[in-house]
Design an enzyme around this catalytic site. Structure first.
Site, PDB file in Angstrom:
ATOM      1  CE  LYS A   1      53.091  39.402  37.283  1.00 19.26           C
ATOM      2  NZ  LYS A   1      52.879  39.781  35.932  1.00 19.26           N
TER       3      LYS A   1
ATOM      4  CD  GLU B   1      49.937  32.400  41.638  1.00 19.26           C
ATOM      5  OE1 GLU B   1      50.300  32.229  42.841  1.00 19.26           O
ATOM      6  OE2 GLU B   1      49.873  33.727  41.066  1.00 19.26           O
TER       7      GLU B   1
ATOM      8  CB  SER C   1      53.657  47.126  33.662  1.00 24.72           C
ATOM      9  OG  SER C   1      52.922  46.531  32.590  1.00 24.72           O
TER      10      SER C   1
HETATM   11  C1  LIG Z   1      51.813  40.159  35.171  1.00 24.79           C
HETATM   12  C2  LIG Z   1      51.850  41.548  34.254  1.00 24.79           C
HETATM   13  C3  LIG Z   1      50.814  42.560  34.381  1.00 24.79           C
HETATM   14  C4  LIG Z   1      49.579  42.249  35.080  1.00 24.79           C
HETATM   15  O1  LIG Z   1      49.643  42.038  36.312  1.00 24.79           O
HETATM   16  P1  LIG Z   1      49.149  43.136  37.755  1.00 24.79           P
HETATM   17  O2  LIG Z   1      49.249  42.483  38.846  1.00 24.79           O
HETATM   18  O3  LIG Z   1      47.990  43.612  37.194  1.00 24.79           O
HETATM   19  O4  LIG Z   1      50.406  44.190  37.560  1.00 24.79           O
HETATM   20  C5  LIG Z   1      50.966  43.760  33.564  1.00 24.79           C
HETATM   21  N1  LIG Z   1      52.311  43.866  32.930  1.00 24.79           N
HETATM   22  C6  LIG Z   1      53.164  43.037  33.115  1.00 24.79           C
HETATM   23  C7  LIG Z   1      54.344  43.362  31.803  1.00 24.79           C
HETATM   24  C8  LIG Z   1      53.142  41.867  33.314  1.00 24.79           C
HETATM   25  O5  LIG Z   1      53.971  40.846  33.500  1.00 24.79           O
END
Ligand SMILES: *Cc1c(COP(=O)(O)O)cnc(C)c1O
Length: 392
Positions: A89, A111, A377
């Site tokens: 993010k 948000e 992610s």
């Molecule tokens: C917020 C988040 C997601 C989901 O958000 P996307 O916008 O679909 O990427 C996935 N993995 C992690 C670690 C997150 O913090």
């Protein structure tokens, strides 16, 4: 066919900007300027410098040897979990705050659901010395205490959303209301590939650094910049958009988006938006979302707070409709199993969201010489309480 946004702000049938008239000047200013600003040399230099020295990019592409042996194919993990603040993010928050500064904005709103985007935004606001207000559902504030503490420590004001179900969609409504009331000095940093055009495209571009690095790293490690598969989890769609981005128009690379099936797709407790969703408008864009017959949003469910979003970004609705990407889903239990497996085999504690992508490896019919990239992610520190609770 191109899977990128067109000049009208649409991905096929999805996208656009369905916004209250009061917000038109803000969104229009952004639409007119975002590409010009993002292409300025000084902007690129500042962003790339911070991505390198502050975020820690490039994030490694790690060959997961023991996981590969287990699944009898070649698996690489793109390590977004190693970024500052622990997830992808920050790539987007950093990009957007530099843009906000160039638009002369001094007050940042955002948000957040699980708090990950709130933390990333509070972080970059501290970095830039800008005021930060984060809207968060009252229930999420209770559920996500450590991230609320982080935001406060970083100087952000966390405002509870008290309406509706007191979760993410209510926090989003509050943020939009605030923006309407403060159009002059305020910039709204949206945290996923959702919202009115140009947000989905802008967020995808800021996250596209993931697949840009992937190409270079794969070429270096395998002699071929194209993998056979890329797997990413799908909430609103930003990490998937970033890891697919530079491969969208190369149909030899199979793209797989993994949604949260929660307690089971048809259990009534799920967030498998593309499969269960119908076309509608949410957060200013036309896209697939879970709704009742008369168009009320159905509250999503996933054990993973980052994936329980009732819609999916317009780019992904189009990838779903055209069949360019495969949409899969895994349950809470399957995701948890993948968490424990990655801990055991690789010594890496993944975020519960990312574990959804990993869990899909059980279903992937890859050949021994196929190259599979899983976008990791985020890291699992925020999910430790959940992991301990379910550990056998
Ligand atoms: C917020 C988040 C997601 C989901 O958000 P996307 O916008 O679909 O990427 C996935 N993995 C992690 C670690 C997150 O913090």
């Amino acid at each position: 066919m191109s899977y990128q946004v067109n000049e009208k702000g649409y991905y096929g049938n999805y996208g656009g900007a369905f916004i209250p008239e009061m917000l038109y000047p803000n969104v229009e200013e952004l639409r007119q300027k975002y590409l010009t600003i993002m292409n300025e040399e000084s902007f690129k230099e500042e962003l790339n410098g911070l991505l390198k020295d502050y975020v820690g990019r490039p994030s490694p592409l790690y060959f997961a040897k023991r996981l590969s042996e287990h699944y009898k194919t070649k698996i690489y993990l793109k390590r977004e979990d190693l970024n500052h603040t622990g997830a992808h993010k920050i790539n987007n928050s950093l990009g957007q705050i530099l843009l906000a500064k160039r638009l002369g904005k001094t007050r940042i709103i955002a948000e957040t659901g699980a708090g990950q985007h709130g933390v990333a935004t509070a972080t970059v606001c501290a970095l830039m010395g800008l005021e930060c207000i984060v809207f968060m559902g009252e229930i999420d504030i209770e559920r996500q205490a450590p991230n609320v503490a982080r935001m406060k420590l970083l100087g952000a004001k966390v405002v509870p959303a008290l309406s509706g179900s007191k979760t993410l969609k209510d926090a989003t409504n509050e943020a939009i209301r605030d923006w309407i009331n403060n159009p002059e000095d305020t910039y709204y940093i949206i945290g996923s590939a959702v919202g009115p055009h140009p947000y989905p495209d802008m967020v995808a571009r800021f996250q596209s650094v993931i697949s840009e690095e992937m190409k270079i790293q794969l070429l270096e490690k395998t002699g071929n910049e194209n993998p056979d598969y890329i797997i990413a989890c799908l909430g609103g769609g930003s990490n998937a958009a970033g890891s697919f981005y530079h491969y969208l128009d190369n149909e030899n690379v199979k793209l797989i988006a993994v949604e949260a099936a929660g307690k089971g797709i048809h259990s009534g407790h799920s967030a498998a938006t593309s499969v269960l969703g119908k076309i509608g408008v949410i957060h200013g864009s036309k896209t697939l979302l879970m709704q009742t017959e008369d168009g009320q949003i159905i509250e999503p469910y996933s054990l993973s707070a980052g994936l329980d979003y009732p819609g999916v970004g317009p780019m992904h609705s189009n990838l779903f409709e055209t069949g360019r990407a495969t949409f899969a889903s895994v349950t809470d239990d399957e995701a948890l199993k993948a968490v424990y497996m990655l801990c055991e085999l690789e010594g890496i504690i993944p975020a519960l969201e990312s574990a959804h992508a990993l869990a899909h490896l059980e279903y992937l019919k890859a050949k021994p010489n196929d190259i599979v990239v899983v976008n990791l992610s985020g890291r699992g520190d925020k999910d430790l309480a959940t992991y301990m609770k379910f550990m056998k």
